[in-house]
Design an enzyme around this catalytic site. Structure first.
Site, PDB file in Angstrom:
ATOM      1  N   ARG A 232       1.234  -1.613   0.356  1.00  0.00           N
ATOM      2  CA  ARG A 232       0.571  -0.144   0.456  1.00  0.00           C
ATOM      3  C   ARG A 232       1.162   0.588   0.402  1.00  0.00           C
ATOM      4  NH1 ARG A 232      -2.280   3.216   4.521  1.00  0.00           N
ATOM      5  NH2 ARG A 232      -3.893   4.585   3.310  1.00  0.00           N
TER       6      ARG A 232
ATOM      7  N   HIS B 132      -3.170  10.513   0.359  1.00  0.00           N
ATOM      8  CA  HIS B 132      -2.452  10.737   1.645  1.00  0.00           C
ATOM      9  C   HIS B 132      -1.962  12.082   2.267  1.00  0.00           C
ATOM     10  CE1 HIS B 132      -0.902   7.138   4.931  1.00  0.00           C
ATOM     11  NE2 HIS B 132      -0.575   8.553   5.779  1.00  0.00           N
TER      12      HIS B 132
ATOM     13  N   GLU C 161      -7.276   8.229   5.879  1.00  0.00           N
ATOM     14  CA  GLU C 161      -8.165   9.236   7.977  1.00  0.00           C
ATOM     15  C   GLU C 161      -8.030  10.992   7.465  1.00  0.00           C
ATOM     16  OE1 GLU C 161      -4.074   8.764  10.288  1.00  0.00           O
ATOM     17  OE2 GLU C 161      -4.204   6.578  10.122  1.00  0.00           O
TER      18      GLU C 161
ATOM     19  N   ASN D  63      -7.487   1.621  10.242  1.00  0.00           N
ATOM     20  CA  ASN D  63      -5.719   2.206  10.729  1.00  0.00           C
ATOM     21  C   ASN D  63      -6.106   1.678  11.946  1.00  0.00           C
ATOM     22  OD1 ASN D  63      -5.315   2.261   8.185  1.00  0.00           O
ATOM     23  ND2 ASN D  63      -4.358   4.771   8.161  1.00  0.00           N
TER      24      ASN D  63
ATOM     25  N   TYR E  36      -3.948   2.102  16.166  1.00  0.00           N
ATOM     26  CA  TYR E  36      -2.808   1.727  16.506  1.00  0.00           C
ATOM     27  C   TYR E  36      -2.719   2.078  18.333  1.00  0.00           C
ATOM     28  CZ  TYR E  36      -0.358   3.546  12.101  1.00  0.00           C
ATOM     29  OH  TYR E  36       0.387   3.361  11.107  1.00  0.00           O
TER      30      TYR E  36
ATOM     31  N   GLU F  26      -3.750   0.104   8.349  1.00  0.00           N
ATOM     32  CA  GLU F  26      -2.233   0.575   9.003  1.00  0.00           C
ATOM     33  C   GLU F  26      -1.830  -0.231  10.360  1.00  0.00           C
ATOM     34  OE1 GLU F  26      -1.654   4.399   9.737  1.00  0.00           O
ATOM     35  OE2 GLU F  26      -1.816   4.816   7.335  1.00  0.00           O
TER      36      GLU F  26
HETATM   37  O1  IFM Z   1       2.542   8.069   9.848  1.00  0.00           O
HETATM   38  C1  IFM Z   1       0.751   8.130  10.046  1.00  0.00           C
HETATM   39  C2  IFM Z   1       0.027   7.502   8.816  1.00  0.00           C
HETATM   40  O2  IFM Z   1       0.533   8.816   7.929  1.00  0.00           O
HETATM   41  C3  IFM Z   1      -0.933   7.989   9.309  1.00  0.00           C
HETATM   42  N1  IFM Z   1      -1.521   6.543  10.403  1.00  0.00           N
HETATM   43  C4  IFM Z   1      -0.486   6.746  11.369  1.00  0.00           C
HETATM   44  C5  IFM Z   1       0.689   6.888  11.138  1.00  0.00           C
HETATM   45  C6  IFM Z   1       1.071   6.991  11.869  1.00  0.00           C
HETATM   46  O3  IFM Z   1       1.387   7.996  13.254  1.00  0.00           O
END
Ligand code: IFM
Length: 484
Positions: free
Chosen positions: A92, A136, A181, A308, A310, A378
């Protein structure tokens, strides 16, 4: 006995103990144009809002810019070889709009298209499928000068750019992601001002959010017209946890949920604007930017949604400034993130809570019955990596993060959530926006002085995990001895 490949990885049968996924589940790695390409003034590329933002004193840590980044523009062959050796199914990456249309409109820049042509051909020759994100965050500066995402015209230009790219690359790219995002593009860029273009606005940020959604809808239409492909969008829904059970904290979570989740998921997957928007934004959400027909456009069916993930966010009520639309006051929803003492944090200060990943996916699945299949587009962690005396990066914290989050994902899949693939963020250490180059998310280290690439332990762990997945599903069926 084991042998090693060009990355130094062993090629012996990998050990058991990796999370298990169904046959056909895709593994990949992700990057984004401004974060890795560099070559900011090469090949006719025009300036983006990030080129401008990075040049404003004090905006980006260490005064860093994406001018060189990982120099992927010149080193893409080496990076594709890393992907090939990693064994991923998919890569990606994102396309830089200012390479294709240097001022955001008008005819295509041949050199810009040629770069992505070469990249895609190199990927296909290496047996890696390209999955391209169209936006992006690197908006052509010329469009920002005309209002950026605050104005509908930007959404219309985005559709034209999409059509140009799909026409040229659509014969080889079969998976397209319209936006990455949009939460960050709209709110971190136009309300908090910590991302380009650095605005701190109220209604302007809400208009940006809406026009990003309209741009998404128009891009879906352009991609469908261009031919046979899978189309989706990447969102970053958040698992929001109340700091306490108090009514005030629960109300703050409801407002944060509107901002982080419902703004995007409700129009795209439920055909409505968020239920609690008046409570969240008051008079700032004046709807002046909406038109009849927008919901139908934004909610056009998708083939997948990219998620995405985290970390979870713990939310507490915070003093709430009354919005003043006349003064274009920045969005303030009266909610603040609380620190957690009970878990490890990455160098981003993000709590590591893998089970929140399972919960988030189960929750989305229950809340949006029309959700298409998911790809985790992500997931990864920024860690304090160092090169050890043996010349390697032993990033045990990142390996643990990936292992535990893949296990949490496997749990959601077992519970019935339709997830088709997982892309690690990120292939390379790269430009982490306002944090500059201090935060390292890569499974491959980049030495920013020499631009040399060095696969970390996490690269080898992921390589083994993918290999184990393949072996598990390619294993011949057990011999049936009942006829003997
Ligand atoms: O680096 C970023 C990415 O560009 C978008 N999602 C989160 C990642 C980590 O912060």
């Amino acid at each position: 006995m084991s042998t090693s490949d060009s990355t130094g990885a062993t090629t012996a049968a990998p050990a058991a103990g990796f999370p298990e996924f169904p046959p056909g589940f895709a593994f990949g790695a992700a990057t984004a144009s401004y974060q890795i390409e560099g070559a900011h003034d090469v090949g006719g590329r025009g300036p983006s809002i990030w080129d401008t933002y990075c040049r404003q004193p004090g905006k980006v840590a260490g005064g860093a810019t994406g001018d060189v980044a990982c120099d992927h523009y010149h080193r893409y062959r080496e990076d594709v070889a890393l992907l090939r050796d990693l064994g991923v199914d998919d890569y990606r990456f994102s396309i830089a709009w200012p390479r294709i249309q240097p001022t955001g409109s008008g005819p295509a820049n041949a050199e810009g298209l040629a770069f992505y042509d070469r990249l895609v051909d190199e990927l296909l020759a290496a047996g890696v499928r390209p999955a391209a994100t169209l936006y992006h965050w690197d908006l052509p500066q010329a469009l920002e000068d005309r209002g950026g995402w605050r104005v509908r015209e930007t959404a219309e230009r985005f559709a034209e750019y999409t059509a140009i790219v799909a026409d040229r690359l659509g014969d080889r790219i079969k998976r397209w992601i319209t936006l990455n995002e949009p939460f960050c593009a709209a709110f971190v860029g136009y309300a908090i001002g910590r991302h380009a273009p650095g605005a701190k606005e109220g209604t302007g940020a809400l208009a940006a959010a809406h026009h990003l959604l309209v741009g998404h809808g128009l891009a879906v239409r352009a991609l469908r017209a261009a031919g046979d492909c899978e189309v989706g969008v990447t969102l970053n829904p958040d698992r929001l946890l109340p700091a306490t059970d108090s009514a005030a904290d629960l109300a703050a979570v409801r407002r944060a949920d509107t901002l982080h989740n419902a703004v995007w998921f409700d129009p795209i997957f439920a055909g409505r604007y968020p239920e609690h928007e008046a409570e969240t934004w008051g008079p700032l959400a004046d709807g002046s930017y909406r038109r009849d027909g927008d919901l139908a456009l934004i909610g056009a069916p998708l083939d997948f949604v990219g998620v995405n993930y985290y970390r979870p966010i713990t939310i507490a009520a915070a003093p709430h400034r009354e919005p003043d639309p006349a003064a274009r006051t920045a969005v303030d929803i009266g909610a603040a993130e609380s620190w957690r003492d009970d878990v490890r944090h990455t160098t981003m200060g993000w709590p590591v809570v893998p089970e929140a990943f399972t919960e988030l996916l189960l929750d989305l699945d229950a809340r949006y019955p029309n959700l298409p299949p998911l790809y985790i587009t992500e997931n990864g962690s920024a860690e304090a990596d160092t090169v050890a005396a043996d010349g390697q990066v032993h990033d045990a914290d990142r390996v643990a993060y990936l292992r535990d989050h893949l296990a949490a994902l496997a749990e959601a899949v077992r519970a019935g959530v339709d997830v088709r693939g997982y892309y690690v963020w990120s292939l390379l250490d790269n430009f982490e926006w306002a944090f500059g180059y201090d935060k390292r998310f890569g499974i491959v280290r980049v030495d920013y002085d020499t631009l040399e690439r060095l696969p970390k332990d996490s690269y080898r762990w992921y390589q083994d995990m993918i290999r184990a997945h393949r072996l598990r599903h390619e294993r011949p069926a057990a011999t049936d001895h009942r006829q003997d």
